[in-house]
Write a protein that holds these residues in place. Structure first.
Motif, mmCIF file in Angstrom:
data_model
loop_
_atom_site.group_PDB
_atom_site.id
_atom_site.type_symbol
_atom_site.label_atom_id
_atom_site.label_comp_id
_atom_site.label_asym_id
_atom_site.label_seq_id
_atom_site.Cartn_x
_atom_site.Cartn_y
_atom_site.Cartn_z
ATOM 1 N N ARG A 54 0.931 -1.219 -0.124
ATOM 2 C CA ARG A 54 0.007 -0.193 0.089
ATOM 3 C C ARG A 54 0.845 1.276 0.056
ATOM 4 O O ARG A 54 1.692 1.056 0.736
ATOM 5 C CB ARG A 54 -0.734 0.027 1.162
ATOM 6 C CG ARG A 54 -2.094 -1.147 1.352
ATOM 7 C CD ARG A 54 -2.591 -1.023 2.465
ATOM 8 N NE ARG A 54 -3.843 -2.005 2.665
ATOM 9 C CZ ARG A 54 -4.964 -1.812 2.648
ATOM 10 N NH1 ARG A 54 -5.638 -0.573 2.485
ATOM 11 N NH2 ARG A 54 -5.763 -2.890 2.827
ATOM 12 N N PRO A 55 0.478 2.391 -0.683
ATOM 13 C CA PRO A 55 1.288 3.551 -0.640
ATOM 14 C C PRO A 55 1.535 4.211 0.688
ATOM 15 O O PRO A 55 0.379 4.222 1.341
ATOM 16 C CB PRO A 55 0.413 4.313 -1.621
ATOM 17 C CG PRO A 55 -0.365 3.333 -2.474
ATOM 18 C CD PRO A 55 -0.596 2.248 -1.784
ATOM 19 N N ARG A 57 1.876 7.395 2.605
ATOM 20 C CA ARG A 57 2.112 8.900 2.366
ATOM 21 C C ARG A 57 0.837 9.236 3.241
ATOM 22 O O ARG A 57 -0.115 8.834 3.427
ATOM 23 C CB ARG A 57 1.870 9.171 0.835
ATOM 24 C CG ARG A 57 0.279 8.658 0.276
ATOM 25 C CD ARG A 57 0.169 8.518 -1.383
ATOM 26 N NE ARG A 57 -1.053 7.855 -1.856
ATOM 27 C CZ ARG A 57 -1.072 7.519 -2.742
ATOM 28 N NH1 ARG A 57 -0.213 7.393 -3.622
ATOM 29 N NH2 ARG A 57 -2.450 6.957 -3.160
ATOM 30 N N PRO A 58 0.966 10.612 3.210
ATOM 31 C CA PRO A 58 -0.153 11.453 4.002
ATOM 32 C C PRO A 58 -1.430 11.334 3.497
ATOM 33 O O PRO A 58 -1.567 11.305 2.265
ATOM 34 C CB PRO A 58 0.295 12.963 4.072
ATOM 35 C CG PRO A 58 1.925 12.874 3.999
ATOM 36 C CD PRO A 58 2.114 11.543 2.824
ATOM 37 N N ALA A 59 -2.582 11.088 4.257
ATOM 38 C CA ALA A 59 -3.875 10.964 3.831
ATOM 39 C C ALA A 59 -4.587 12.020 3.656
ATOM 40 O O ALA A 59 -4.537 13.149 4.585
ATOM 41 C CB ALA A 59 -4.552 9.872 4.643
ATOM 42 N N PRO A 60 -5.321 12.458 2.835
ATOM 43 C CA PRO A 60 -6.222 13.580 2.756
ATOM 44 C C PRO A 60 -7.338 13.567 3.928
ATOM 45 O O PRO A 60 -7.529 12.685 4.284
ATOM 46 C CB PRO A 60 -6.928 13.729 1.360
ATOM 47 C CG PRO A 60 -6.988 12.111 0.924
ATOM 48 C CD PRO A 60 -5.794 11.518 1.469
ATOM 49 N N TYR A 61 -7.408 14.801 4.383
ATOM 50 C CA TYR A 61 -8.638 14.962 5.357
ATOM 51 C C TYR A 61 -9.809 14.443 4.996
ATOM 52 O O TYR A 61 -10.223 14.830 3.843
ATOM 53 C CB TYR A 61 -8.541 16.522 5.608
ATOM 54 C CG TYR A 61 -9.658 16.740 6.875
ATOM 55 C CD1 TYR A 61 -9.074 16.817 8.097
ATOM 56 C CD2 TYR A 61 -11.065 17.098 6.625
ATOM 57 C CE1 TYR A 61 -9.930 17.071 9.140
ATOM 58 C CE2 TYR A 61 -11.828 17.384 7.713
ATOM 59 C CZ TYR A 61 -11.342 16.999 9.009
ATOM 60 O OH TYR A 61 -12.020 17.543 10.186
ATOM 61 N N GLY A 62 -10.335 13.693 5.821
ATOM 62 C CA GLY A 62 -11.748 12.974 5.521
ATOM 63 C C GLY A 62 -11.507 11.794 4.641
ATOM 64 O O GLY A 62 -12.749 11.254 4.448
ATOM 65 N N ALA A 63 -10.337 11.248 4.744
ATOM 66 C CA ALA A 63 -10.018 10.009 4.143
ATOM 67 C C ALA A 63 -10.749 8.867 4.617
ATOM 68 O O ALA A 63 -11.034 8.824 5.720
ATOM 69 C CB ALA A 63 -8.643 9.771 3.706
ATOM 70 N N PHE A 65 -10.375 5.342 6.271
ATOM 71 C CA PHE A 65 -9.184 4.776 6.778
ATOM 72 C C PHE A 65 -8.544 3.594 6.120
ATOM 73 O O PHE A 65 -7.411 3.373 6.062
ATOM 74 C CB PHE A 65 -9.279 4.436 8.373
ATOM 75 C CG PHE A 65 -8.285 4.002 9.043
ATOM 76 C CD1 PHE A 65 -7.143 4.807 9.543
ATOM 77 C CD2 PHE A 65 -8.029 2.710 9.247
ATOM 78 C CE1 PHE A 65 -6.283 4.326 10.489
ATOM 79 C CE2 PHE A 65 -6.875 2.200 10.191
ATOM 80 C CZ PHE A 65 -6.027 3.077 10.540
ATOM 81 N N THR A 66 -9.505 2.788 5.765
ATOM 82 C CA THR A 66 -9.278 1.540 5.093
ATOM 83 C C THR A 66 -8.749 1.454 3.681
ATOM 84 O O THR A 66 -8.235 0.555 3.154
ATOM 85 C CB THR A 66 -10.209 0.271 5.315
ATOM 86 O OG1 THR A 66 -11.548 0.933 4.565
ATOM 87 C CG2 THR A 66 -10.710 0.069 6.750
ATOM 88 N N ASP A 67 -8.701 2.617 3.132
ATOM 89 C CA ASP A 67 -8.280 3.109 1.651
ATOM 90 C C ASP A 67 -6.822 3.425 1.783
ATOM 91 O O ASP A 67 -6.146 3.466 0.999
ATOM 92 C CB ASP A 67 -9.234 3.987 1.145
ATOM 93 C CG ASP A 67 -10.419 3.611 0.628
ATOM 94 O OD1 ASP A 67 -10.517 2.280 0.790
ATOM 95 O OD2 ASP A 67 -11.428 4.431 0.585
ATOM 96 N N GLN A 68 -6.284 3.522 2.993
ATOM 97 C CA GLN A 68 -4.964 4.249 3.091
ATOM 98 C C GLN A 68 -3.808 3.097 3.502
ATOM 99 O O GLN A 68 -4.080 1.935 3.153
ATOM 100 C CB GLN A 68 -4.877 5.129 4.309
ATOM 101 C CG GLN A 68 -6.150 6.125 4.162
ATOM 102 C CD GLN A 68 -5.884 6.863 2.927
ATOM 103 O OE1 GLN A 68 -4.910 7.151 2.307
ATOM 104 N NE2 GLN A 68 -7.205 7.019 2.025
ATOM 105 N N ASP A 69 -2.754 3.292 3.998
ATOM 106 C CA ASP A 69 -1.634 2.486 4.208
ATOM 107 C C ASP A 69 -1.708 1.298 5.227
ATOM 108 O O ASP A 69 -1.113 0.254 5.239
ATOM 109 C CB ASP A 69 -0.369 3.222 4.669
ATOM 110 C CG ASP A 69 -0.458 3.817 6.037
ATOM 111 O OD1 ASP A 69 -0.096 3.172 7.162
ATOM 112 O OD2 ASP A 69 -1.025 5.016 6.059
ATOM 113 N N MET A 70 -2.887 1.241 6.202
ATOM 114 C CA MET A 70 -3.219 0.340 7.142
ATOM 115 C C MET A 70 -2.164 -0.152 7.726
ATOM 116 O O MET A 70 -1.799 -1.479 8.025
ATOM 117 C CB MET A 70 -3.893 -0.846 6.439
ATOM 118 C CG MET A 70 -5.330 -0.444 5.729
ATOM 119 S SD MET A 70 -6.450 -0.222 7.112
ATOM 120 C CE MET A 70 -6.683 -1.895 7.800
ATOM 121 N N SER A 71 -1.169 0.772 8.402
ATOM 122 C CA SER A 71 0.207 0.200 9.002
ATOM 123 C C SER A 71 0.047 1.244 10.300
ATOM 124 O O SER A 71 -0.259 2.012 10.512
ATOM 125 C CB SER A 71 1.445 0.406 8.292
ATOM 126 O OG SER A 71 1.732 1.690 7.966
ATOM 127 N N GLY A 72 1.092 0.465 11.286
ATOM 128 C CA GLY A 72 1.464 1.178 12.317
ATOM 129 C C GLY A 72 0.434 1.474 13.391
ATOM 130 O O GLY A 72 -0.454 0.742 13.364
#
Length: 327
Positions: A54-55, A57-63, A65-72
């Motif tokens: 998964r990329p 990178r900073p997530a846009p406001y209002g993103a 959660f499960t569409d983002q990097d899902m790490s850490g």
């Protein structure tokens, strides 16, 4: 025991590392203050899940959660489930994004000493300032101290939750205080655990179709399933622990008066590429600020006021309870 604090990078993002001979913690301020690594150096156990393909990178406001990097490890505030601010007054109806907003906002290094690193974020949906100060204390222990300042003229309820995604081997045990004998489902009916707030046994539970399952143990990611429970609202537990089949263990502790509720997300490959256990000490019951406010089971911060709480994480190997006393 000397702590070194230095700038570094993580997947091409600017990061900071706190390190001593026992433990290394890495965090990325620009990405919601995310803690990206929690490494037990004594056994080379990395507890936090990586982004895989998964990329990062900073997530846009209002993103979502499960569409983002899902790490850490992310911080959730002031809600988990997307909702509108529920109280009458100037903030009523304000949009509170999925998993809150602070995980998508940039945090700034607000203070650094020889032993601590503090990151601060300014609220967008509500007028607040949230600061998390990280310190490595006794061997294998990380202390996270939080301070919330209400910078507005109105009291408001808040839902903060820790959201660490711990990568765990199949067979890892989830250990809760022995006073816990029941938990409640907070997932939709179609997940197999009945309607939300259906109470099941802990650790031996029964699914809605009668299937028995020890929910204190996790399986492999090829199961492609997930579940989430809360301890009952009057349980007020102050610790939990994970013990891997390798005997590496992790223990989280907190003040149950400041953080009275507890959620537990278990993902056996449904959303992530490894089995993940996410223990969530939380200030409201449950997940949505609207639900928590309706139930009057949520913390509030007074106008112009400040509240604080502390979370500790201990890492080790071997017998988690050498005295056989789970306290």
């Amino acid at each position: 025991m000397t702590t070194s604090i230095s700038q570094t990078s993580w997947y091409q993002q600017t990061a900071w590392a706190l390190e001593n001979e026992h433990i290394r913690v890495v965090l990325v301020p620009e990405m919601g203050g995310k803690i990206v690594s929690l490494l037990d150096k004594t056994n080379q156990q990395e507890w936090l899940i990586d982004p895989a393909d998964r990329p990062f990178r900073p997530a846009p406001y209002g993103a979502v959660f499960t569409d983002q990097d899902m790490s850490g490890w992310d911080e959730m505030f002031p809600t988990i489930v997307e909702c509108a601010f529920p109280l009458d007054g100037p903030y009523k109806g304000g949009h509170l994004p999925d998993h809150g907003e602070v995980w998508t906002l940039p945090w700034e290094v607000s203070n650094q000493t020889d032993e601590t690193l503090a990151l601060t974020v300014q609220g967008k949906a509500l007028p607040y300032q949230l600061t998390r100060t990280v310190k490595l204390t006794e061997p294998g222990t990380v202390q996270l101290h939080y301070q919330l300042k209400n910078q507005g003229k109105y009291t408001f309820p808040y839902m903060w939750a820790a959201h660490p995604q711990f990568a765990c081997e199949a067979g890892t045990s989830i250990i809760l205080p022995p006073t816990v004998s029941q938990v409640c489902n907070v997932m939709p009916t179609e997940t197999g655990w009945g309607t939300p707030e259906t109470v099941v046994g802990w650790p031996d539970a029964q699914m809605a179709d009668g299937t028995p399952l020890d929910i204190s143990k996790v399986g492999a990611p090829d199961l492609k399933r997930a579940r989430k429970f809360f301890t009952l609202p009057d349980a007020h537990i102050s610790w939990m622990a994970l013990q891997q089949p390798s005997q590496n263990w992790l223990r989280m502790g907190w003040d149950s008066q400041a953080v009275p509720y507890f959620g537990l997300w278990i993902d056996e490959g449904l959303l992530n590429h490894k089995t993940v256990i996410t223990p969530e000490p939380i200030t409201g019951f449950y997940d949505s600020l609207v639900i928590a406010w309706e139930k009057q089971l949520v913390k509030v911060v007074p106008a112009g006021g400040t509240v604080s709480w502390t979370l500790t994480v201990q890492l080790g190997t071997g017998d988690l309870f050498p005295s056989k006393s789970q306290s």
